[in-house]
Design an enzyme around this catalytic site. Sequence first.
Site, PDB file in Angstrom:
ATOM      1  N   HIS A   1      51.912   5.943   5.550  1.00 31.45           N
ATOM      2  CA  HIS A   1      50.188   6.075   5.872  1.00 31.45           C
ATOM      3  C   HIS A   1      49.651   7.375   5.477  1.00 31.45           C
ATOM      4  O   HIS A   1      50.427   8.474   5.384  1.00 31.45           O
ATOM      5  CB  HIS A   1      49.793   6.068   7.303  1.00 31.45           C
TER       6      HIS A   1
ATOM      7  N   CYS B   1      43.922   4.096  12.460  1.00 30.49           N
ATOM      8  CA  CYS B   1      44.350   3.789  11.090  1.00 30.49           C
ATOM      9  C   CYS B   1      45.453   2.569  11.049  1.00 30.49           C
ATOM     10  O   CYS B   1      45.749   2.093  10.200  1.00 30.49           O
ATOM     11  CB  CYS B   1      44.518   4.811  10.293  1.00 30.49           C
TER      12      CYS B   1
ATOM     13  N   GLU C   1      38.132   0.679  12.521  1.00 32.53           N
ATOM     14  CA  GLU C   1      37.913   1.732  13.483  1.00 32.53           C
ATOM     15  C   GLU C   1      36.322   2.241  13.130  1.00 32.53           C
ATOM     16  O   GLU C   1      35.993   2.892  13.993  1.00 32.53           O
ATOM     17  CB  GLU C   1      38.913   2.992  13.505  1.00 32.53           C
TER      18      GLU C   1
END
Length: 410
Positions: A240, A113, A81
């Site tokens: 995550h 992400c 990103e």
Amino acid sequence: MTVGIEAVNAYVGRVSLGVRELFAARGLDDRRMDNLMMERKSVNLPCEDPVTNAVNAARPLVEALTPQERNRIELVVVGTESGLDFGKPISTYVQDLLGLGRCCRSFEVKHACYGGTAALQTAAAVIGASPVPGAKALVIAADASSVAARDTYWEPSQGAGSVAMLIGDDAQVLALDPGANGFHSFEVMDTLRPRPDLEAGDSDLSLMAYMECLVHSFRAYRERVPSADVTTTFDHLVLHTPFAGMVKGAHRRLLRSDSPAPPAVIDADFAVRVEPCLRYAAQVGNVYSAALYLALVSLIDHVEVTAPKRLGMFSYGSGCASEFYSGVVTPAGRQRVAARRTADAIADRRPLTVAEYETVSDLALHRMAGVRDHAYDVTPYADLYESQFAGRGLLVLDKVVDFHRRYRWS
């Protein structure tokens, strides 16, 4: 053919800052430290950017290959990103700097992400469909944080680094379970980067979106794998990790929604099946598209793998996209991860003073997208550069000439 991760390596930066020191310097409420569950964060120097992070993660994997194996890399894809151009991908720099052949697909993918997982799953599909025996892909999740979050509670969580993965059919690190994927995505403005020098968003909204996506992506996974049980199917869960405290809450939410149990039972399950994946994040911080894969490395480094183990993997990217998928790690895979010595690399970072951190943060604006011409003089942080980069053969940003980035080896 079972395709997945053959080898993995994390670049965790060369300097770090104590999170408690940053809280004190910014006047932040230290009662929120417990929720953050972090001790230190890695910091990029101004001569580092997404390309240097990517190459410094991938180079050890590429150098471990024979010339014949290198020639079998038919795809280089970077999930990020932190793109440096609206058209030119980071992957072209990576391909060139690593000396890879030109008979190769090369591109960049973006979804906050989730980009690292988008890159991994795309590469696995390409390699799985390749008619070439032993075909491989190089996947790198690489980002670089901005300094726009200064004086906010986002700043302490922002880390530095990247994770590179070699994808092929000798998938000892993580053999992907074919077809075992659940997705959940929708439009939400939870976190965003509308300009190179700005990271913005709504932390509460992002937390709620993350939690919703975890529950619903696992339910979608179970539609494809009806026998799946969140408490018994997976030896470990890897989630995550923007910061460790968020993962602890997410695990609790998932179990309560799918397999209700007393709080003590949920806490015990977290300690055994999830907590090992958070140990590197507590020392490195949020590495964006690489966060899930740094968590994977952390888990494998900190648990016993004497027989194949199935892992449940949850990926989330703001905006938003999510995926719950699974795969198997083997004892040989654990040995491959251990050989990369990630814990030693974390320990080898030099601690920064707050004053040093302020210096490198101010200068970091010059490494971001949109810079037309700039020479990267290391003099303002010469002591840091000499002790942590000079003579180590790491890639650093040398100059930008008419928008074209040029790099050199330290």
